[in-house]
Structure formats: structure tokens, C-alpha cells
Motif scaffolding. Sequence first.
Motif, PDB file in Angstrom:
ATOM      1  N   ILE A 161      -1.659  35.579  58.412  1.00 56.72           N
ATOM      2  CA  ILE A 161      -2.500  34.945  57.292  1.00 56.72           C
ATOM      3  C   ILE A 161      -3.240  36.076  56.348  1.00 56.72           C
ATOM      4  O   ILE A 161      -4.064  35.864  55.563  1.00 56.72           O
ATOM      5  N   GLY A 162      -2.454  37.209  56.396  1.00 56.91           N
ATOM      6  CA  GLY A 162      -2.934  38.153  55.271  1.00 56.91           C
ATOM      7  C   GLY A 162      -2.837  39.660  55.854  1.00 56.91           C
ATOM      8  O   GLY A 162      -2.493  40.072  57.023  1.00 56.91           O
ATOM      9  N   PRO A 163      -3.267  40.381  54.961  1.00 56.88           N
ATOM     10  CA  PRO A 163      -3.222  41.807  55.310  1.00 56.88           C
ATOM     11  C   PRO A 163      -4.443  42.241  56.188  1.00 56.88           C
ATOM     12  O   PRO A 163      -5.142  41.441  56.468  1.00 56.88           O
ATOM     13  N   PRO A 164      -4.466  43.441  56.697  1.00 58.58           N
ATOM     14  CA  PRO A 164      -5.204  44.029  57.763  1.00 58.58           C
ATOM     15  C   PRO A 164      -6.910  43.494  57.636  1.00 58.58           C
ATOM     16  O   PRO A 164      -7.497  43.302  58.226  1.00 58.58           O
ATOM     17  N   PRO A 165      -7.304  43.725  56.204  1.00 52.31           N
ATOM     18  CA  PRO A 165      -8.816  43.730  56.038  1.00 52.31           C
ATOM     19  C   PRO A 165      -9.283  42.389  56.541  1.00 52.31           C
ATOM     20  O   PRO A 165      -8.654  41.270  56.051  1.00 52.31           O
ATOM     21  N   SER A 166     -10.143  42.289  57.242  1.00 51.43           N
ATOM     22  CA  SER A 166     -10.597  40.984  57.842  1.00 51.43           C
ATOM     23  C   SER A 166     -11.149  39.927  56.604  1.00 51.43           C
ATOM     24  O   SER A 166     -10.836  38.551  57.019  1.00 51.43           O
ATOM     25  N   SER A 167     -11.559  40.299  55.906  1.00 52.63           N
ATOM     26  CA  SER A 167     -11.886  39.615  54.573  1.00 52.63           C
ATOM     27  C   SER A 167     -10.705  38.877  53.847  1.00 52.63           C
ATOM     28  O   SER A 167     -10.901  37.613  53.486  1.00 52.63           O
ATOM     29  N   ARG A 168      -9.521  39.299  54.063  1.00 53.34           N
ATOM     30  CA  ARG A 168      -8.308  38.716  53.602  1.00 53.34           C
ATOM     31  C   ARG A 168      -7.454  38.120  54.655  1.00 53.34           C
ATOM     32  O   ARG A 168      -6.418  37.646  54.395  1.00 53.34           O
ATOM     33  N   ASP A 228      -9.601  29.338  54.024  1.00 54.08           N
ATOM     34  CA  ASP A 228      -8.703  28.510  53.466  1.00 54.08           C
ATOM     35  C   ASP A 228      -7.234  28.859  54.264  1.00 54.08           C
ATOM     36  O   ASP A 228      -6.642  27.608  54.568  1.00 54.08           O
ATOM     37  N   SER A 229      -6.914  30.061  54.464  1.00 60.43           N
ATOM     38  CA  SER A 229      -5.506  30.063  55.058  1.00 60.43           C
ATOM     39  C   SER A 229      -5.562  29.563  56.502  1.00 60.43           C
ATOM     40  O   SER A 229      -4.670  29.178  56.913  1.00 60.43           O
ATOM     41  N   ILE A 230      -6.716  29.673  57.143  1.00 58.84           N
ATOM     42  CA  ILE A 230      -6.814  29.240  58.670  1.00 58.84           C
ATOM     43  C   ILE A 230      -6.682  27.778  58.801  1.00 58.84           C
ATOM     44  O   ILE A 230      -6.241  27.209  59.148  1.00 58.84           O
ATOM     45  N   ILE A 231      -7.528  27.025  57.935  1.00 60.40           N
ATOM     46  CA  ILE A 231      -7.409  25.633  57.715  1.00 60.40           C
ATOM     47  C   ILE A 231      -5.902  24.965  57.319  1.00 60.40           C
ATOM     48  O   ILE A 231      -5.494  24.231  57.708  1.00 60.40           O
TER      49      ILE A 231
END
Length: 498
Positions: free
Chosen positions: A51-58, A64-67
Motif C-alpha cells: 500500500i505504499g513506500p516505507p514512511p507510515s504516513s504513506r 484511502d489505500s487501506i479502504i
Amino acid sequence: MFKKILIANRGEIAIRVMRACKELGVSTVAVYSEADSNALFAKYADEAYCIGPPPSSRSYLNIDSIIDVARKTGAEAIHPGYGFLSENAKFASACEKAGIIFIGPSSEVIEKMGSKITARSAMIEAGVPVVPGDGRAIEDDATAIEIGESIGYPLMVKASAGGGGIGMKVVYTPEELTRALSSIRNVAASTFGDSTVFIEKYLEEPRHIEIQILADSQGNCLYLGDRECSIQRRHQKLIEEAPSPIMTPELRRDMGEAAVKAAKKIGYVNAGTVEFLYSKGDYYFLEVNTRLQVEHGVTELVTGIDIVKQQLRVACGEKLPFTQDDIEIRGSAIECRINAEDPLNDFAPSPGKIRRYRSAGGPGVRVDSGVHMGYVIPPFYDSMISKLCVWGSDREEAIARMKRALYEYVVVGVKTNIPFHRTVLSIDAFAKGDLTTHFIDDHDVLSALEKVAVSDSERCATLSSALEDRNKKIAAISTAVGSYMNAAKRHDMKGSDE
């Protein structure tokens, strides 16, 4: 029961939830960042999506990505674990709007308990004891000084939206108070997006005791006993146990009923924890954790109740299968949080590759972990390696068992706080149950730690060498067996040709 759920978390807690799901026959979906592409939890799940790069904010904080993954996979519900989005009212609300069940309380309850000022006010209305103080948001220094004089020093300045030990400061004079107000406001604004602060009386020599609750949607709410969480550094827990050494049946009933009263006041459903400070025979409401606690395992060990399974059942609308009279506390359990950090260097994180790994085992030992030998602990997230839990027929046996388990635990390649835990458990005051949230400073734990750390380093080196020799022998045997099997296969093929 659900057919499929998504776990919006990582590491050991993701695996903990997946294990419960597997026993219930529920399919699991993992979401992971690029840094966790080879992590155990991502391999354990039935399905896994980046669902994205390493930073937890992303990644892990990207609602939105999780949903989107939940919708795409047909997951009926989302379990948030702890940390990340577990107490995020916006995330719970997004799940509700998407028609996905959030395995936890409602977004309204999370939002209400996310403000310490609002939570304090609700507890006062419910008749639950609160720490002496002033529940108003502090607007100016003059008001703060006036409140300080009426309450009496020392004081605790708190961020209303704070959590995890962040946004708290003890002050002893009016001058310290004005400086703390500015400091905590800045920290609160940058960390939580809310600069609201308030003031309470600082309780000296307190114990941190919490009550685990379970509540269903039919109006049933129970308490599953208590946990002592007083061994802390910078207000973050390191060692927890159930039950508390000071607990009596009468005190447990009083605190448990207060916790249930608090939960019913706010309309709580699912698993949660009501935290209290205990000082000089009295207890005071601290906060409500609207999620599964890191230390839930010790409660499971002394009650025999799988809290995660109950979370899933309650989220499905099922009624709790037991009553308060069914809850029985048996024996004693202790948890040590095993972190990749250097306790001799102010507990600085120690990310890196685990070159040798052997977890503890044997009677009464439970290890909730998400790592393995060769795993690289990334620098982007919490440094927890595992939760080491033990159960004993009484507290004395539990302490002895934890000492043995810590002795067996081998982690080479990163520094850990295992020597810290061994040091704490060897102190007489711990054995006697004389605990406060200042235990580490009061007993000069860090000074005694160095000797234990050196001893542990030497022992781990010896055990690592033994493991390496064993692995070489296993590899040699495997090679020999492989050669033998190949030779036998060639012989059989030759025989069939003849």
C-alpha cells in the motif's frame, strides 16, 4: 462469523490477529509497505497487498489505500491492531461509510475518548474517580498559575489529545509551569494537530493499573481482571503483569465495576481498557484505550479467554458467551516487551539484520513475534521484536519462569533490552511487588544494567557460536543425505534400464 477480514497493521500484532482468524476459519488480508515486503506477517496472510513506500504516513496511515484494498478483496471488516490507525476516529468513520465493519468501538466513542478533557468530563458524570485537577482547556498563563495555586504543586501538564507518553510534563513551580505550557502546546500541535492542554495534580509514587473490558452490542459489559503496568520509561510500558501484586478481590471488584460504569457511560462496544493511577489506597481514572492493548496476552493467560476472538465475535453482533461470574483469575502472568533498542544508550532504536535468533520456550512460555533469523528490522516503525509472556501458578513462579525465559532468548545482530528486563526482575523490590511508575529511577536500574549487558553479550556470543556449529552440521548432513538420495536415484534408474 466473518468470511474475510483485513488487518490494518504489521509485525507481531498482525500475526496475532491472523492466528485467531485461522482458528476461526476466517480468511485474512495483509497490507504492507515496501519496507515490509518480506516480513513474516505479509507471508502468513492468505492475501497481501503493498500500500505504499516505507514512511507510515504513506502506507500504514494511508486510510484511502487501506479502504481500497478492503473493497477490492471483499473484506467484510478491518482489524486495526494497536498503534497506527487503531484509535483514529476518521479511520473508523471511513470504514463505517464504506460499509466495512471496524473491529473496535464506534468512531463517535473513539473521538470522545481521544480528548482527555472530554473523557475526564464523562467520567465525572459517570461517578468514576478522576485525578484532582481542572478539566478546562488552559487559554493563558495567568489562568494556569491560578489553577496551580488552588490544586497545589507538583502538577502534570497534559496535552488533551496526547497518548503513548507524549505530551506530558511534571512541574514543581509557577516558572516551570509557564515554560511547560508553551512546550507541551508545541509538541501537541505538531504531533496530534491539537494544542489544547489542561492541568491535573501530579500523583507522586503512583502505580499504573488497568482494567480490561469486553462489551457486546446487547448491552453486556464485563471486566476481565486487572493488569499492573508500572514499569515504564518516559511513560511507556516495558513490563506488565496480571494480576497486580497489590490486588485484592475487593479492590478488583471496585475498580472493575468503575471500569464497566465508564464503558457503559460512553456506549462502549468491543474490547477496551480503562486505565487508572493508584496512590495511597485510592485509584483515579487516567484514560480509556479504545483498542486492543499490547499487553492483552497476560490477561488471556490468567483468564483463558482469547480476547481477539471475542473482538471478532462481538463485531459480528454476537453476544458475549460468558457472564461476570464466569471470569476467574488463575495464577500469575508477566509480559516483557522485547525491543530492538540499546538500554545503555538511552534506549536508542537498534534497527538492522537479526543474524542469530532463538526464542524462549518450555512450560508456561508464550512468544508473540513477527521476526525470524535473517529478518531486517526496518528503521521506520516501532522497534518491538516480540512480546515474551509467561504464566505461573503464582507470582513467584511467574518471575522465576520469566528469568529462565529471558536467559534462553538469543538475539544477535541488533541490540535488545533483554538485559534491562533481567536487571529489573533481579531487584528485590520487584520480587516484593513494590512498584511505581518511577521504578527505573528509584532503583537506579540503568547503573546495574551494564554488568548484566556485558554478561548477556558474552552468553549470546557463545550460544550464537553453538547455533552456527549446529547449522553447519545440519547443512553437512543435508548435503550427505542429498548425495545419497541422488546416488540411489541413479542406481534405480540404471536398474530399470537393465
